[in-house]
Design a protein around this motif. Structure first.
Motif, PDB file in Angstrom:
ATOM      1  N   GLU A   1       0.811  -1.214   0.000  1.00 35.32           N
ATOM      2  CA  GLU A   1       0.000   0.000   0.000  1.00 35.32           C
ATOM      3  C   GLU A   1       0.849   1.271   0.000  1.00 35.32           C
ATOM      4  O   GLU A   1       0.407   2.324  -0.477  1.00 35.32           O
ATOM      5  CB  GLU A   1      -0.955   0.001   1.208  1.00 35.32           C
ATOM      6  CG  GLU A   1      -0.300   0.176   2.567  1.00 35.32           C
ATOM      7  CD  GLU A   1       0.363  -1.089   3.094  1.00 35.32           C
ATOM      8  OE1 GLU A   1       0.959  -1.029   4.184  1.00 35.32           O
ATOM      9  OE2 GLU A   1       0.288  -2.138   2.418  1.00 35.32           O
ATOM     10  N   VAL A   2       2.070   1.207   0.523  1.00 34.35           N
ATOM     11  CA  VAL A   2       2.944   2.378   0.532  1.00 34.35           C
ATOM     12  C   VAL A   2       3.341   2.751  -0.890  1.00 34.35           C
ATOM     13  O   VAL A   2       3.409   3.933  -1.251  1.00 34.35           O
ATOM     14  CB  VAL A   2       4.185   2.119   1.404  1.00 34.35           C
ATOM     15  CG1 VAL A   2       5.195   3.264   1.281  1.00 34.35           C
ATOM     16  CG2 VAL A   2       3.776   1.938   2.861  1.00 34.35           C
TER      17      VAL A   2
ATOM     18  N   GLU B   1       3.642  -7.289  13.163  1.00 35.32           N
ATOM     19  CA  GLU B   1       2.542  -7.905  12.427  1.00 35.32           C
ATOM     20  C   GLU B   1       2.455  -9.407  12.648  1.00 35.32           C
ATOM     21  O   GLU B   1       1.361  -9.946  12.843  1.00 35.32           O
ATOM     22  CB  GLU B   1       2.708  -7.610  10.939  1.00 35.32           C
ATOM     23  CG  GLU B   1       1.582  -8.130  10.072  1.00 35.32           C
ATOM     24  CD  GLU B   1       1.699  -7.693   8.628  1.00 35.32           C
ATOM     25  OE1 GLU B   1       1.066  -8.333   7.767  1.00 35.32           O
ATOM     26  OE2 GLU B   1       2.427  -6.709   8.361  1.00 35.32           O
ATOM     27  N   VAL B   2       3.608 -10.102  12.621  1.00 33.47           N
ATOM     28  CA  VAL B   2       3.570 -11.568  12.655  1.00 33.47           C
ATOM     29  C   VAL B   2       3.756 -12.149  14.051  1.00 33.47           C
ATOM     30  O   VAL B   2       3.351 -13.290  14.309  1.00 33.47           O
ATOM     31  CB  VAL B   2       4.625 -12.172  11.699  1.00 33.47           C
ATOM     32  CG1 VAL B   2       4.382 -11.701  10.275  1.00 33.47           C
ATOM     33  CG2 VAL B   2       6.047 -11.861  12.155  1.00 33.47           C
ATOM     34  N   SER B   3       4.362 -11.385  14.962  1.00 34.82           N
ATOM     35  CA  SER B   3       4.576 -11.906  16.327  1.00 34.82           C
ATOM     36  C   SER B   3       4.467 -10.779  17.339  1.00 34.82           C
ATOM     37  O   SER B   3       5.446 -10.436  18.011  1.00 34.82           O
ATOM     38  CB  SER B   3       5.941 -12.592  16.426  1.00 34.82           C
ATOM     39  OG  SER B   3       6.987 -11.749  15.972  1.00 34.82           O
ATOM     40  N   PRO B   4       3.273 -10.186  17.464  1.00 33.36           N
ATOM     41  CA  PRO B   4       3.112  -9.018  18.329  1.00 33.36           C
ATOM     42  C   PRO B   4       3.347  -9.298  19.806  1.00 33.36           C
ATOM     43  O   PRO B   4       3.581  -8.354  20.573  1.00 33.36           O
ATOM     44  CB  PRO B   4       1.656  -8.596  18.075  1.00 33.36           C
ATOM     45  CG  PRO B   4       0.973  -9.845  17.599  1.00 33.36           C
ATOM     46  CD  PRO B   4       2.016 -10.560  16.801  1.00 33.36           C
TER      47      PRO B   4
ATOM     48  N   ALA C   1      -4.454   3.025   7.918  1.00 29.96           N
ATOM     49  CA  ALA C   1      -5.797   2.451   7.805  1.00 29.96           C
ATOM     50  C   ALA C   1      -5.756   0.930   7.863  1.00 29.96           C
ATOM     51  O   ALA C   1      -6.582   0.293   8.549  1.00 29.96           O
ATOM     52  CB  ALA C   1      -6.444   2.910   6.498  1.00 29.96           C
ATOM     53  N   LEU C   2      -4.803   0.335   7.180  1.00 25.78           N
ATOM     54  CA  LEU C   2      -4.686  -1.118   7.190  1.00 25.78           C
ATOM     55  C   LEU C   2      -4.301  -1.640   8.568  1.00 25.78           C
ATOM     56  O   LEU C   2      -4.779  -2.691   9.006  1.00 25.78           O
ATOM     57  CB  LEU C   2      -3.667  -1.571   6.149  1.00 25.78           C
ATOM     58  CG  LEU C   2      -4.126  -1.516   4.686  1.00 25.78           C
ATOM     59  CD1 LEU C   2      -3.006  -1.985   3.766  1.00 25.78           C
ATOM     60  CD2 LEU C   2      -5.364  -2.390   4.482  1.00 25.78           C
TER      61      LEU C   2
ATOM     62  N   GLU D   1      -7.341  -1.562  10.778  1.00 21.97           N
ATOM     63  CA  GLU D   1      -8.245  -2.660  10.447  1.00 21.97           C
ATOM     64  C   GLU D   1      -7.788  -3.962  11.095  1.00 21.97           C
ATOM     65  O   GLU D   1      -8.609  -4.805  11.481  1.00 21.97           O
ATOM     66  CB  GLU D   1      -8.306  -2.845   8.933  1.00 21.97           C
ATOM     67  CG  GLU D   1      -9.093  -1.774   8.191  1.00 21.97           C
ATOM     68  CD  GLU D   1      -9.107  -2.016   6.691  1.00 21.97           C
ATOM     69  OE1 GLU D   1      -8.713  -3.135   6.277  1.00 21.97           O
ATOM     70  OE2 GLU D   1      -9.489  -1.108   5.934  1.00 21.97           O
ATOM     71  N   SER D   2      -6.472  -4.129  11.203  1.00 23.36           N
ATOM     72  CA  SER D   2      -5.914  -5.351  11.778  1.00 23.36           C
ATOM     73  C   SER D   2      -5.767  -5.272  13.291  1.00 23.36           C
ATOM     74  O   SER D   2      -5.334  -6.243  13.922  1.00 23.36           O
ATOM     75  CB  SER D   2      -4.543  -5.631  11.151  1.00 23.36           C
ATOM     76  OG  SER D   2      -4.626  -5.752   9.747  1.00 23.36           O
ATOM     77  N   GLY D   3      -6.081  -4.119  13.869  1.00 15.73           N
ATOM     78  CA  GLY D   3      -5.939  -3.956  15.310  1.00 15.73           C
ATOM     79  C   GLY D   3      -4.496  -3.860  15.754  1.00 15.73           C
ATOM     80  O   GLY D   3      -4.170  -4.226  16.890  1.00 15.73           O
TER      81      GLY D   3
END
Length: 463
Positions: free
Chosen positions: A60-61, A297-300, A359-360, A363-365
């Motif tokens: 998206e960037v 994103e993958v291991s918060p 925004a993305l 949406e993913s919290g």
């Protein structure tokens, strides 16, 4: 988007492919750089814009900025040659008189391309389109400026952070300060305390000093540089360089040797939920800031800790790399190429990109951890948009922006590929063949200096 140094094969391709244009290196102001283009931000453009080395829809960037830029191009038809830049293919296209309209390249490739006459000076483009060069990160702009002439428009900035597993540090009674580079002896001791082995295999890497690619970082952290500020003198055999390589390679030896560390490193699920931090198989390493976003994103919930990389005086530092837009010699649409470079790196475009990323993430919290653009005005705005308020991500974002304010980069020079080849060959000989660091760097110094001398002589002699 993820940016770092390209593989050694790519830099080797620069050196070999440079032979294609070796006889027509004209430097600044030579015939290969001449164009009758007229740049005007209000001009209506047409024709086709062929872009090499860029992927328009990678995330998206990119897509948010491409959408804005295409609107500014009007009737121009965009053609993107998808995939990473193939330097040899590009140089062949210039030599044959059929280059792309626009080039997207690593900043450390710009000097050689400019010296070989493969890309044109951008002063007219900058003045005509009104590109605010004063907004760019100083080290980024310097890296695309050869012999006082700008050949690239910087985009993105990659800096290193210290990333660590807080749980492993706690278990060994260590802190982030023990692994951020400020105390080399403490960092080596931390590697020994954190490493875990099973026979000849390393099951937990204590500290990864990230050789060969980060040798310039460690030399800089020790107060030195692998090259002089004017890009004319190799300093690979300096006391700081030798000591940095001895120490950074010694970290691997203290844990069982580089081959064992590399095997564990290469087996990791680097971009997935099973990454080394999430699985408690890595104590600490320096790593580019974009990995902060990947980890979040993958291991918060991974037990992470962040800091800048520190000099031996305890100050933040980072070895900056990144990308740039350049206009090839013989471009069939330099006006559209310049317009593209201006809009893609503008504050408005970066604001749109940040809005899309934010925004993305919402949406993913997940929190928005920022983007380093290479544009200081945009960076300031985007930093204010970040939403990483909880630890450890707040510390990571703070470290990222602090590092971005304390960068250095290798200067543009007419032999950047040959220089990097010599440097990395020396480091790899130490890591894989047990070569003596001082002897390996002395050999690299001779090779690199010869390449620099030849490059500058050809550049200033007009080819």
């Amino acid at each position: 988007m993820r940016f770092g140094h390209r593989a050694l094969a790519a830099t080797a391709a620069v050196a070999s492919a440079g032979l294609l244009l070796g006889g027509c290196a004209v430097g600044t102001g030579g015939q290969a750089g001449e164009t009758d283009a007229e740049y005007d931000p209000d001009a209506e453009l047409s024709g086709t814009l062929t872009v090499m080395g860029f992927s328009a829809d990678v995330d998206e960037v990119a897509s948010a900025r491409v959408e804005m830029t295409e609107a500014e191009l009007g009737d121009v038809e965009l053609e993107v040659v998808e995939g990473d830049l193939d330097i040899q293919q590009f140089l062949s296209s210039v030599a044959s008189g059929e280059p792309p309209s626009l080039l997207y390249a690593d900043r450390d490739q710009i000097g050689s391309l400019a010296a070989r006459g493969a890309i044109i000076p951008l002063e007219d483009c900058i003045d005509g389109e009104g590109i605010e060069t004063g907004d760019f990160v100083e080290s980024a702009l310097a890296q695309v400026t050869l012999d006082d002439t700008i050949y690239g428009i910087p985009e993105f900035n990659s800096v290193q952070l210290t990333m660590a597993n807080q749980q492993l540090l706690d278990d060994a009674s260590l802190s982030i300060e023990d692994v951020n580079g400020s105390d080399p002896e403490a960092m080596t001791a931390a590697a020994e305390a954190l490493v875990q082995r099973s026979g000849d295999n390393v099951t937990v890497i204590g500290v990864d000093s990230k050789l060969p690619e980060f040798l310039p970082l460690w030399v800089g952290a020790a107060g030195g540089s692998v090259m002089s500020e004017d890009g004319r003198t190799a300093q690979l055999d300096s006391e700081e360089a030798v000591q940095a390589l001895e120490w950074a390679a010694g970290i691997y030896e203290a844990q069982g040797g580089f081959p064992a560390i590399k095997a564990t490193r290469d087996s990791a699920d680097f971009f997935g939920a099973g990454n080394q931090f999430a699985t408690n198989t890595l104590g600490a390493m320096p790593m580019e800031q974009w990995y902060l976003n990947v980890l979040n994103e993958v291991s918060p919930d991974a037990p992470l800790a962040f800091d800048t990389v520190r000099t031996t005086d305890g100050e933040p530092t980072a070895y900056a790399t990144g990308s740039a837009w350049a206009i090839p010699s013989g471009s069939d649409n330099p006006e559209a190429a310049c317009r593209w470079a201006r809009v893609m790196t503008s504050v408005d475009a970066w604001r749109a990109a940040a809005d899309a990323r934010l925004a993305l993430r919402e949406e993913s919290g997940l929190p928005f951890t920022g983007i380093l653009t290479g544009n200081t005005v945009a960076d300031g705005e985007i930093q204010g948009m970040t939403t990483a308020d909880e630890e450890p991500w707040a510390s990571g974002v703070a470290a990222m922006y602090e590092a971005n304010e304390n960068t250095f980069a290798l200067p543009a020079n007419p032999a950047d590929a040959e220089f990097e080849d010599a440097m990395f060959e020396a480091v790899n000989s130490v890591l894989t063949s047990g070569a003596d660091p001082a002897e390996a760097l002395a050999k690299a110094q001779e090779t690199a200096q010869s390449a620099l001398d030849d490059g500058w002589a050809e550049l200033e002699g007009g080819g």
